[in-house]
Structure formats: structure tokens, C-alpha cells
Design a protein around this motif. Structure first.
Motif, PDB file in Angstrom:
ATOM      1  N   SER A   1       0.828  -1.204   0.000  1.00  0.00           N
ATOM      2  CA  SER A   1       0.000   0.000   0.000  1.00  0.00           C
ATOM      3  C   SER A   1       0.865   1.258   0.000  1.00  0.00           C
TER       4      SER A   1
ATOM      5  N   CYS B   1      10.631   3.241  -7.838  1.00  0.00           N
ATOM      6  CA  CYS B   1      10.255   3.614  -6.480  1.00  0.00           C
ATOM      7  C   CYS B   1      10.542   2.447  -5.533  1.00  0.00           C
TER       8      CYS B   1
ATOM      9  N   SER C   1       4.527  10.174  -9.466  1.00  0.00           N
ATOM     10  CA  SER C   1       3.895  10.434 -10.767  1.00  0.00           C
ATOM     11  C   SER C   1       3.325  11.843 -10.821  1.00  0.00           C
ATOM     12  N   SER C   2       2.716  12.267  -9.718  1.00  0.00           N
ATOM     13  CA  SER C   2       2.160  13.615  -9.651  1.00  0.00           C
ATOM     14  C   SER C   2       3.262  14.664  -9.737  1.00  0.00           C
TER      15      SER C   2
ATOM     16  N   GLU D   1       4.346   5.736  -5.451  1.00  0.00           N
ATOM     17  CA  GLU D   1       4.306   5.796  -6.916  1.00  0.00           C
ATOM     18  C   GLU D   1       3.347   6.879  -7.398  1.00  0.00           C
ATOM     19  N   ARG D   2       2.204   7.012  -6.736  1.00  0.00           N
ATOM     20  CA  ARG D   2       1.255   8.071  -7.109  1.00  0.00           C
ATOM     21  C   ARG D   2       1.839   9.449  -6.818  1.00  0.00           C
ATOM     22  N   PHE D   3       2.528   9.571  -5.685  1.00  0.00           N
ATOM     23  CA  PHE D   3       3.141  10.842  -5.296  1.00  0.00           C
ATOM     24  C   PHE D   3       4.205  11.262  -6.311  1.00  0.00           C
TER      25      PHE D   3
ATOM     26  N   ARG E   1       4.578  14.885 -13.317  1.00  0.00           N
ATOM     27  CA  ARG E   1       3.636  15.537 -14.237  1.00  0.00           C
ATOM     28  C   ARG E   1       3.743  17.054 -14.171  1.00  0.00           C
TER      29      ARG E   1
ATOM     30  N   HIS F   1       2.449   1.864  -3.434  1.00  0.00           N
ATOM     31  CA  HIS F   1       1.484   2.455  -4.366  1.00  0.00           C
ATOM     32  C   HIS F   1       1.304   3.948  -4.079  1.00  0.00           C
ATOM     33  N   LYS F   2       1.285   4.302  -2.807  1.00  0.00           N
ATOM     34  CA  LYS F   2       1.143   5.710  -2.425  1.00  0.00           C
ATOM     35  C   LYS F   2       2.357   6.517  -2.913  1.00  0.00           C
TER      36      LYS F   2
END
Length: 258
Positions: free
Chosen positions: A61, A86, A71-72, A67-69, A75, A64-65
Motif C-alpha cells: 500500500s 520507487c 507520478s504527480s 508511486e502516485r506521489f 507531471r 502504491h502511495k
């Protein structure tokens, strides 16, 4: 290829280190490892046999958090990294986790954001200072106010004790970034100042990227942090480099008066 471990606590302040790492990656072939240390939250009522399962679930979990951080952050950046990944590690001590993972991954640099703004000493007492003190790998400390800027000038602060050995390292870094090097030294006596000025042409010949020597009288009533801060504001380098010594606490050597 240069390999950089970029640490983050998933806060907005830690995005400065990510921005700087992306900037470096845009100037040289680089592999970035975005790293986060977390502490598992497992109730004491959980049966011993289920702890491992709970830890794996939290690790997945948290990854995944992260990886989202990341990716943001990518961007919203003007630079897009080439090779990156990561990684997360569960540990009660973030500095120990960072050093362990850096060694195992054989990285060239550790990149850490700090909330301290101005006066280099403001990140003292944090995990950053512990990593600097214990690490045998170069540590890049990025203030949270950092905005992306090409690194075209490196400011190298030296006590001149091992200047040629250190210039070897600084020059390699500057060469990879296609940057020039300025050397700053705070002297105690006129003889010390003269000796450095006499030796400077020889250093320049051996290290062609070395462009300028900046000599300043050491103020016994001031500390290194404040004196360096003034030089950074005046010269606006993209990167500041100084070396610590394992037998001397880096706080005492660099940040204390006298």
C-alpha cells in the motif's frame, strides 16, 4: 550512468529534492530511485503469525502511495526522467533505512529535501544531519524553497587541507553537469591567503573547470553557516559542495565559530 537515491516523506516540502533530482537527470544520464521509509502500524492484538502478512500489505500500500506521489510530481515538472523506480522500506529509523538502502543499491548520491530555509545550519538536529554525519556516500541537501534551475556553476568550499583530492571529486561532478567550479576559502592569516593564491594557477592547470578563487578573512565572531550563506546569495551557484571528515563532527568543524 549516475545513480541517485532521492528520499521523500511524501510531504510537499520533499518535492524540492525530487525537482532537483529531475534537474540533474536532465543534464546527465541518471537512474533515479525514489525512496520512502515508513513505520508499520500493526495492532498489538494481531496474532504473531499474521504480522508478516500485515507488514506485506502495508508495504504494498505504501509503495502504491509513493508511486502516485512521484507520478504527480513528475507531471508538474518540466523535466521527465529516463530510468527511475520507487522503493519503500519499513524501519523505525529513517536515517538508518536511507543509509542501508543507499549502500545496498550502490548509489552515487543521496538527495534529501530539508525544511530549513537559509542559514545552512537550520537543518541541524534532523534526519538530514544524521545521514550527513554517518554517510560515506555524497549527500545532496535541497532547501524546500528550491525551484528548478540548470546547474552551471558549482561553489566548492574548502579548508584546503586536501584540496586536490577533493577537487578530483568536485571536477568529476561538474564535468558530468557541464558546469564550472568556483573555490571559496576562509583564511586566518595573510600567509595562508598568499599560499592559496600562489597555488591557484597550478590547481587551475590540473582542474580546467576551476575558474575562480574567492578568499575571505575568517570572522571569529561568526560561524561557517552564516558566512557561506552570504557567499551563496552573492554568487547564486547551482550546487554548493563541502566535505566532512569522519574523525571530526561535521557540526563542530563547519558550523561553529572558531
Amino acid at each position: 550512468m549516475t545513480k541517485i537515491l532521492v528520499t521523500t516523506d511524501l510531504s510537499s516540502a520533499s518535492k524540492a529534492g525530487i525537482r532537483f533530482a529531475l534537474q540533474l537527470a536532465s543534464q546527465q544520464e541518471t537512474e533515479l530511485i525514489f525512496f520512502h521509509c515508513f513505520q508499520a502500524l500493526i495492532p498489538t492484538t494481531v496474532h504473531q503469525g499474521r504480522i508478516e502478512t500485515a507488514l506485506k500489505r502495508q508495504t504494498k500500500s505504501t509503495l502504491h502511495k509513493l508511486e502516485r506521489f512521484i507520478s504527480s510530481a513528475i507531471r508538474t515538472s518540466r523535466y521527465k526522467p529516463g530510468k527511475y523506480r520507487c522503493a519503500v522500506l519499513e524501519d523505525l529509523s529513517p536515517d538508518s533505512a536511507i543509509l542501508q538502502y543507499a549502500r545496498e543499491s550502490e548509489v552515487d548520491y543521496i538527495c534529501i529535501s530539508t525544511r530549513g530555509a537559509g542559514e545552512l545550519m537550520k537543518f541541524m538536529g534532523t534526519h538530514t544531519s544524521k545521514v550527513i554525519e554517518k554517510s560515506t556516500i555524497p549527500v545532496v541537501v535541497v532547501p524546500h524553497t528550491y525551484r528548478s534551475k540548470k546547474v552551471d556553476r558549482v561553489l566548492y568550499a574548502s579548508d584546503l587541507g586536501e584540496v586536490e583530492k577533493e577537487l578530483n571529486v568536485v571536477s568529476r561532478t561538474a564535468q558530468n553537469l557541464e558546469a564550472s567550479v568556483d573555490l571559496v576559502h576562509f583564511y586566518y592569516s595573510a600567509d595562508e591567503k598568499m599560499e592559496a593564491e600562489v597555488n591557484f594557477p597550478r590547481w587551475q592547470k590540473k582542474f580546467p573547470l576551476l575558474q575562480r578563487l574567492r578568499m575571505e578573512s575568517h570572522n571569529l565572531n561568526d560561524d561557517f553557516a552564516h558566512q557561506m550563506e552570504r557567499n551563496v546569495q552573492k554568487l547564486t551557484p547551482g550546487l554548493v559542495v563541502f566535505f566532512t571528515h569522519p574523525k571530526t563532527g561535521w557540526f563542530n568543524k563547519w558550523f561553529s565559530p572558531n
